[in-house]
Design an enzyme around this catalytic site. Structure first.
Site, PDB file in Angstrom:
ATOM      1  N   SER A 128       1.176  -0.896  -0.090  1.00 55.26           N
ATOM      2  CA  SER A 128      -0.162  -0.124  -0.302  1.00 55.26           C
ATOM      3  C   SER A 128       1.089   1.463   0.173  1.00 55.26           C
ATOM      4  O   SER A 128       1.966   1.046   0.284  1.00 55.26           O
ATOM      5  CB  SER A 128      -0.719  -0.102   1.243  1.00 55.26           C
ATOM      6  N   TYR A 154      -2.837  -1.005  10.210  1.00 60.98           N
ATOM      7  CA  TYR A 154      -2.847  -1.232   9.080  1.00 60.98           C
ATOM      8  C   TYR A 154      -1.470  -0.642   8.188  1.00 60.98           C
ATOM      9  O   TYR A 154      -1.062  -1.563   7.771  1.00 60.98           O
ATOM     10  CB  TYR A 154      -3.607  -0.772   8.651  1.00 60.98           C
TER      11      TYR A 154
HETATM   12  P1  NAD Z   1     -11.645  -6.291  -0.321  1.00 61.37           P
HETATM   13  O1  NAD Z   1     -12.547  -5.965   0.985  1.00 61.37           O
HETATM   14  O2  NAD Z   1     -12.254  -6.245  -1.888  1.00 61.37           O
HETATM   15  O3  NAD Z   1     -10.643  -7.436  -0.806  1.00 61.37           O
HETATM   16  C1  NAD Z   1      -9.866  -7.876   0.203  1.00 61.37           C
HETATM   17  C2  NAD Z   1      -9.838  -9.956   0.170  1.00 61.37           C
HETATM   18  O4  NAD Z   1      -9.514 -10.262   1.813  1.00 61.37           O
HETATM   19  C3  NAD Z   1     -11.371 -10.255   0.633  1.00 61.37           C
HETATM   20  O5  NAD Z   1     -11.567 -10.992  -0.684  1.00 61.37           O
HETATM   21  C4  NAD Z   1     -11.088 -10.849   1.766  1.00 61.37           C
HETATM   22  O6  NAD Z   1     -12.233 -12.463   1.954  1.00 61.37           O
HETATM   23  C5  NAD Z   1      -9.803 -11.182   2.350  1.00 61.37           C
HETATM   24  N1  NAD Z   1      -9.972 -11.545   2.989  1.00 61.37           N
HETATM   25  C6  NAD Z   1      -9.693 -11.039   4.543  1.00 61.37           C
HETATM   26  N2  NAD Z   1      -9.360 -12.306   5.598  1.00 61.37           N
HETATM   27  C7  NAD Z   1      -8.951 -13.021   5.287  1.00 61.37           C
HETATM   28  C8  NAD Z   1      -8.711 -14.058   5.369  1.00 61.37           C
HETATM   29  N3  NAD Z   1      -8.805 -14.035   7.072  1.00 61.37           N
HETATM   30  N4  NAD Z   1      -8.694 -15.542   4.768  1.00 61.37           N
HETATM   31  C9  NAD Z   1      -8.761 -15.351   3.578  1.00 61.37           C
HETATM   32  N5  NAD Z   1      -9.051 -14.434   3.133  1.00 61.37           N
HETATM   33  C10 NAD Z   1      -9.368 -13.371   3.653  1.00 61.37           C
HETATM   34  O7  NAD Z   1     -10.416  -5.103  -0.712  1.00 61.37           O
HETATM   35  P2  NAD Z   1      -9.245  -4.690  -1.416  1.00 61.37           P
HETATM   36  O8  NAD Z   1      -9.038  -3.405  -1.755  1.00 61.37           O
HETATM   37  O9  NAD Z   1      -9.515  -5.885  -2.857  1.00 61.37           O
HETATM   38  O10 NAD Z   1      -7.764  -4.764  -0.970  1.00 61.37           O
HETATM   39  C11 NAD Z   1      -7.157  -5.506  -2.135  1.00 61.37           C
HETATM   40  C12 NAD Z   1      -5.602  -5.595  -1.275  1.00 61.37           C
HETATM   41  O11 NAD Z   1      -5.422  -4.638  -1.751  1.00 61.37           O
HETATM   42  C13 NAD Z   1      -5.752  -5.880   0.198  1.00 61.37           C
HETATM   43  O12 NAD Z   1      -4.689  -6.611   0.652  1.00 61.37           O
HETATM   44  C14 NAD Z   1      -5.598  -4.076   0.627  1.00 61.37           C
HETATM   45  O13 NAD Z   1      -4.841  -4.362   1.948  1.00 61.37           O
HETATM   46  C15 NAD Z   1      -4.548  -3.742  -0.248  1.00 61.37           C
HETATM   47  N6  NAD Z   1      -4.481  -1.871  -0.662  1.00 61.37           N
HETATM   48  C16 NAD Z   1      -6.085  -1.810  -0.907  1.00 61.37           C
HETATM   49  C17 NAD Z   1      -6.015  -0.254  -1.383  1.00 61.37           C
HETATM   50  C18 NAD Z   1      -7.239   0.500  -1.436  1.00 61.37           C
HETATM   51  O14 NAD Z   1      -7.099   1.295  -1.996  1.00 61.37           O
HETATM   52  N7  NAD Z   1      -8.688  -0.438  -1.665  1.00 61.37           N
HETATM   53  C19 NAD Z   1      -5.115   0.487  -1.527  1.00 61.37           C
HETATM   54  C20 NAD Z   1      -4.025  -0.433  -0.927  1.00 61.37           C
HETATM   55  C21 NAD Z   1      -4.050  -2.015  -0.725  1.00 61.37           C
END
Ligand code: NAD
Length: 243
Positions: free
Chosen positions: A143, A156
């Site tokens: 991130s 986080y």
């Molecule tokens: P999202 O909430 O749609 O996806 C997160 C996924 O992680 C979900 O599918 C969830 O089921 C899975 N997950 C959570 N706990 C779990 C567990 N115990 N076992 C298995 N799976 C689990 O959100 P996203 O934005 O698609 O996030 C994906 C990645 O991107 C994450 O690591 C997040 O930190 C990172 N990220 C997102 C952003 C953003 O702005 N959306 C920015 C930077 C980084």
């Protein structure tokens, strides 16, 4: 430099939605075989499998990756499905919106566990399979907060700093074994995570999950002499390191 990705086997966490779903579809369009690993909602994984499965074989292994026994069995099962694992994408993650003084030990453990401990030990579990691949790649979805601090995200932020540090370390430890390790550091991608943790942000100008998926594809298609450690992805009209 364009590598053929046809039939390469991808192990992807967090495939139930958001960035993970976009990655699954993008890689399946390249005829890569996908295993969606972990996630409590079988329905969400099945939805992704339905979308990506139009283009290539996709299997799901639902479950909680923070359970070490599930992780161990799932990795072995995954390697058996298509006969090996070429690419690991550590994408699953959980967000936070809590004042530092209100963070409980349970919340601390939950966030550090899924955002850092799981990628760490999952990578170790998958490593023997990656060593047998000629195209071994690990991509960690970190991130912008891997580089900066953001209010209400103390755990986080710490977890994503840890994930980036881990990425850098093993990238150097394994390059001679032809295993590439990269991090993508996005800010503000329009997914459920951002909708829940940052309801103040408007969708306008947010990064689309497909844009992150295209960066994943770029890493996989380019295995030349130029090794890219990480890509920082910030959204238009925003300074780097702001969500
Ligand atoms: P999202 O909430 O749609 O996806 C997160 C996924 O992680 C979900 O599918 C969830 O089921 C899975 N997950 C959570 N706990 C779990 C567990 N115990 N076992 C298995 N799976 C689990 O959100 P996203 O934005 O698609 O996030 C994906 C990645 O991107 C994450 O690591 C997040 O930190 C990172 N990220 C997102 C952003 C953003 O702005 N959306 C920015 C930077 C980084």
């Amino acid at each position: 430099m364009m590598d053929t990705l046809h039939d390469k086997v991808v192990l992807l966490t967090g495939g139930g939605g958001g960035i993970g779903r976009a990655i699954a579809e993008t890689l399946a369009r390249q005829k890569m075989k996908i295993i969606l690993l972990g996630g409590k909602s079988r329905e969400k994984l099945a939805e992704t499998a339905g979308i990506a499965g139009q283009y290539a074989p996709v299997e799901i292994i639902p479950g909680d990756l923070t359970d070490p026994e599930f992780m161990r069995c799932a990795v072995e099962k995954a390697a058996g499905i298509f006969g090996g694992t070429d690419i690991l994408i550590n994408n699953a993650g959980v967000a936070q919106s809590t004042r530092f003084e209100d963070v409980s030990a349970e919340e601390f453990d939950r966030i550090m566990n899924i955002n850092f401990r799981v990628p760490f030990f999952l990578t170790r579990q998958v490593l023997p399979h990656l060593k047998r691949s000629g195209h071994a790649t690990i991509i960690n979805i970190a991130s912008v907060v891997s580089h900066a601090g953001y209010p209400l995200q103390s755990v986080y932020t710490a977890s994503k700093h840890a994930l980036l540090g881990f990425t850098k370390s093993i990238a150097r430890e394994y390059w001679q074994e032809n295993i590439r390790v990269h991090a993508i550091c996005p800010g503000g991608v329009y997914t459920d995570m951002v909708k829940i943790s940052r309801p103040d942000l408007s969708p306008q100008g947010m990064i689309q999950p497909q844009e992150i998926a295209q960066i994943v594809l770029f890493f996989l298609q380019n295995r030349g002499n130029a090794v890219i450690d990480e890509i920082l992805v910030h959204r238009v009209n925003k300074e780097p390191f702001t969500v």
